[in-house]
Design an enzyme around this catalytic site. Structure first.
Site, PDB file in Angstrom:
ATOM      1  N   GLU A 279      34.833  33.698  32.786  1.00 39.51           N
ATOM      2  CA  GLU A 279      34.117  34.890  32.324  1.00 39.51           C
ATOM      3  C   GLU A 279      35.009  35.794  31.468  1.00 39.51           C
ATOM      4  O   GLU A 279      35.206  36.976  31.778  1.00 39.51           O
ATOM      5  CB  GLU A 279      33.580  35.672  33.523  1.00 39.51           C
ATOM      6  CG  GLU A 279      32.626  34.879  34.403  1.00 39.51           C
ATOM      7  CD  GLU A 279      32.362  35.551  35.744  1.00 39.51           C
ATOM      8  OE1 GLU A 279      32.931  36.631  36.001  1.00 39.51           O
ATOM      9  OE2 GLU A 279      31.588  34.987  36.545  1.00 39.51           O
ATOM     10  N   PRO A 280      35.580  35.286  30.383  1.00 35.74           N
ATOM     11  CA  PRO A 280      36.393  36.155  29.532  1.00 35.74           C
ATOM     12  C   PRO A 280      35.535  37.143  28.759  1.00 35.74           C
ATOM     13  O   PRO A 280      34.429  36.816  28.333  1.00 35.74           O
ATOM     14  CB  PRO A 280      37.077  35.160  28.577  1.00 35.74           C
ATOM     15  CG  PRO A 280      36.080  34.041  28.458  1.00 35.74           C
ATOM     16  CD  PRO A 280      35.459  33.917  29.835  1.00 35.74           C
ATOM     17  N   ARG A 282      37.217  40.763  27.355  1.00 34.19           N
ATOM     18  CA  ARG A 282      38.221  41.433  26.541  1.00 34.19           C
ATOM     19  C   ARG A 282      38.998  40.427  25.670  1.00 34.19           C
ATOM     20  O   ARG A 282      39.299  40.685  24.508  1.00 34.19           O
ATOM     21  CB  ARG A 282      39.196  42.169  27.464  1.00 34.19           C
ATOM     22  CG  ARG A 282      40.225  43.028  26.753  1.00 34.19           C
ATOM     23  CD  ARG A 282      41.324  43.461  27.717  1.00 34.19           C
ATOM     24  NE  ARG A 282      40.810  43.966  28.972  1.00 34.19           N
ATOM     25  CZ  ARG A 282      40.583  45.252  29.233  1.00 34.19           C
ATOM     26  NH1 ARG A 282      40.840  46.160  28.306  1.00 34.19           N
ATOM     27  NH2 ARG A 282      40.122  45.637  30.416  1.00 34.19           N
ATOM     28  N   ARG A 318      38.494  54.715  26.336  1.00 36.65           N
ATOM     29  CA  ARG A 318      39.605  54.074  27.046  1.00 36.65           C
ATOM     30  C   ARG A 318      40.868  54.933  27.137  1.00 36.65           C
ATOM     31  O   ARG A 318      41.487  55.003  28.193  1.00 36.65           O
ATOM     32  CB  ARG A 318      39.928  52.715  26.423  1.00 36.65           C
ATOM     33  CG  ARG A 318      38.821  51.683  26.564  1.00 36.65           C
ATOM     34  CD  ARG A 318      39.261  50.287  26.157  1.00 36.65           C
ATOM     35  NE  ARG A 318      40.188  49.744  27.148  1.00 36.65           N
ATOM     36  CZ  ARG A 318      41.490  49.651  26.983  1.00 36.65           C
ATOM     37  NH1 ARG A 318      42.069  50.075  25.871  1.00 36.65           N
ATOM     38  NH2 ARG A 318      42.236  49.148  27.931  1.00 36.65           N
ATOM     39  N   TYR A 322      41.610  55.576  30.918  1.00 37.69           N
ATOM     40  CA  TYR A 322      42.623  54.683  31.477  1.00 37.69           C
ATOM     41  C   TYR A 322      44.043  54.966  30.968  1.00 37.69           C
ATOM     42  O   TYR A 322      44.953  54.187  31.252  1.00 37.69           O
ATOM     43  CB  TYR A 322      42.306  53.221  31.117  1.00 37.69           C
ATOM     44  CG  TYR A 322      40.950  52.722  31.531  1.00 37.69           C
ATOM     45  CD1 TYR A 322      40.580  52.676  32.876  1.00 37.69           C
ATOM     46  CD2 TYR A 322      40.038  52.289  30.587  1.00 37.69           C
ATOM     47  CE1 TYR A 322      39.337  52.199  33.256  1.00 37.69           C
ATOM     48  CE2 TYR A 322      38.789  51.813  30.950  1.00 37.69           C
ATOM     49  CZ  TYR A 322      38.446  51.772  32.285  1.00 37.69           C
ATOM     50  OH  TYR A 322      37.209  51.303  32.653  1.00 37.69           O
ATOM     51  N   CYS A 349      35.585  69.181  23.163  1.00 38.31           N
ATOM     52  CA  CYS A 349      36.228  70.301  23.865  1.00 38.31           C
ATOM     53  C   CYS A 349      36.760  69.869  25.223  1.00 38.31           C
ATOM     54  O   CYS A 349      36.291  70.328  26.284  1.00 38.31           O
ATOM     55  CB  CYS A 349      35.250  71.452  23.995  1.00 38.31           C
ATOM     56  SG  CYS A 349      34.904  72.246  22.416  1.00 38.31           S
ATOM     57  N   TYR A 378      35.039  47.118  25.448  1.00 40.46           N
ATOM     58  CA  TYR A 378      34.991  48.383  26.186  1.00 40.46           C
ATOM     59  C   TYR A 378      35.171  49.576  25.245  1.00 40.46           C
ATOM     60  O   TYR A 378      35.775  50.578  25.593  1.00 40.46           O
ATOM     61  CB  TYR A 378      36.035  48.396  27.317  1.00 40.46           C
ATOM     62  CG  TYR A 378      35.877  47.213  28.230  1.00 40.46           C
ATOM     63  CD1 TYR A 378      34.806  47.146  29.124  1.00 40.46           C
ATOM     64  CD2 TYR A 378      36.747  46.133  28.168  1.00 40.46           C
ATOM     65  CE1 TYR A 378      34.624  46.048  29.935  1.00 40.46           C
ATOM     66  CE2 TYR A 378      36.574  45.021  28.973  1.00 40.46           C
ATOM     67  CZ  TYR A 378      35.514  44.985  29.853  1.00 40.46           C
ATOM     68  OH  TYR A 378      35.333  43.881  30.658  1.00 40.46           O
TER      69      TYR A 378
END
Length: 424
Positions: A279-280, A282, A318, A322, A349, A378
């Site tokens: 299930e790749p 990225r 991201r 992250y 803001c 993502y």
């Protein structure tokens, strides 16, 4: 390898100058390279040569139907985690038998939709989910093909928000309990236990967590088959990382990952015919896309310089979510210019609306374009309209052609979704 490069001082996506897209589409926008998407899928599939395999692209990484369709034409299936993603996969022409359904919170109507189209496998993540799926299958006169998602309690050594294989994570059924749950499935008329599933996290750069988890899965499959379960499918998930251009450890090549997989499973393959599901997400899409943004202002602060872009955290979440690193390159490249340290920020803001701090780049001014790299996974899927900002569009490039594959959802269209009650 990707197909974004500078030529004659300007950045291209394949054979299309990014300025050409910006003039037609406006900024910010995402752009994907079809050649890169296809190449990444082919490289991963080639790494698994010798295995009976199905590559199910993780739709959550990039769910645009055009992207799914071009991958499907190359033989990919889909790993979906919602009823909406199931609809996208089907619209892209991916047949049910090439779709697996993961996720901890499947609702009955989502199960029904998947049962009706005959998906390949439900990756079941809890006993309550299994009981509901059994009831729905019986009601529809179906039998649901099931793989339990095993939580092997393995530290993926990745960001805590994308680690999924530790005992403390919400995903999967404890590998200590899983054998008992498979025994319970023998009494369920609507369930056919066909496989075992594992997925320990995303953006992994070390093979050892994979090896530990996969070894546990193979041991479990041996035990289950000895106990009379006809397990023929092993879903090894995704999670192999990509280079984002920072100084962090570079992830292993797909070929090295593939050799590790084959080393772990070769003994089992000698005894029984098994199909492997991967299930790749990225790995296929990440470096196949960039986000292009225009500089609005360059602001001199106390001891630092801010480059304020027209893209924001709502367009690419991201970095804020992250602390993720993305290379940022000028679209117009000047090799003679002396680089300077700047912070790249957006107009939202929030102090978290920051793409990068302390980056060396050639001097920029209002109207210049920059490319935020490694944004094909993502990126657009997590975009939103916070601060009532138009929803960022997506563009697909093939050779010297480009096509808008999601138009910019403008502010008036967003506001038009609001409904005012008659008492206001």
């Amino acid at each position: 390898m990707d197909y974004f490069f500078h030529k004659d001082g300007s950045m291209f996506a394949e054979d299309v100058d990014l300025h050409e897209i910006a003039r037609e589409v406006g900024t910010p926008f995402y752009v994907y390279s079809q050649s890169t998407l296809e190449r990444h899928l082919r490289v991963f599939d080639d790494a698994m040569t010798g295995l009976d395999r199905l590559i199910c692209f993780a739709v959550k990484a990039n769910s645009n139907v055009a992207v799914l369709k071009l991958l499907a034409k190359q033989g990919a299936g889909a790993d979906v985690v919602s009823g909406g993603e199931l609809k996208r996969a089907l619209k892209a022409g991916i047949p049910g038998e090439r779709i697996v359904f993961s996720g901890v919170g499947k609702k009955p109507y989502e199960m029904d939709a998947a049962l009706k189209v005959g998906i390949k496998q439900f990756n079941v993540e809890s006993e309550p989910e299994l009981e509901v799926l059994n009831a729905r299958a019986i009601k529809l006169g179906k039998v649901a093909p099931v793989a339990l998602r095993i939580n092997p309690d393995v530290d993926a050594k990745t960001h805590e928000k994308i680690s999924t294989g530790k005992a403390e994570n919400k995903f999967g059924i404890s590998w200590l309990k899983a054998r008992d749950v498979y025994e319970k499935m023998k009494e369920m008329d609507g369930i056919a236990p066909v496989g075992v599933d594992v997925h320990i996290g995303s953006q992994l750069t070390d093979l050892e967590p994979f090896r530990l988890a996969f070894t546990k899965v193979i041991e479990m499959v041996k035990d289950l088959r000895e106990a009379g379960h006809d397990i023929t499918q092993i879903d090894l998930g995704g999670g192999l990382g990509i280079p984002y251009g920072d100084s962090a450890e570079a992830p292993p090549l797909p070929s090295v990952y593939g050799q590790m997989v084959q080393d772990v499973v070769k003994e089992m393959m000698a005894e029984v015919d098994l199909e492997f599901i991967f299930e790749p997400g990225r790995l296929i899409a990440g470096n196949a896309g960039i986000m292009v943004s225009e500089v609005i202002y360059v602001k001199e602060g106390d001891g630092r310089k801010f480059v304020i872009l027209d893209a924001a955290m709502n367009d690419l979440a991201r970095p804020a979510m992250y602390d993720a690193y993305h290379n940022i390159d000028p679209v117009n490249l000047s090799e003679e210019a002396e680089e300077e340290l700047v912070d790249f920020v957006g107009p939202v803001c929030e102090s978290g609306d920051t793409f990068a701090k302390g980056r060396l780049i050639q001097p920029l001014e209002a109207g210049d374009l920059v490319a935020i790299k490694s944004a094909g996974a993502y990126g657009a899927v997590m975009s939103n309209s916070y601060n009532t900002r138009a929803l960022v569009p997506e563009v697909l490039v093939r050779g010297d052609q480009f096509s808008i594959i999601r138009h910019r959802i403008e502010v008036d269209e967003l506001i038009g979704q609001d409904q005012i009650p008659n008492w206001v």
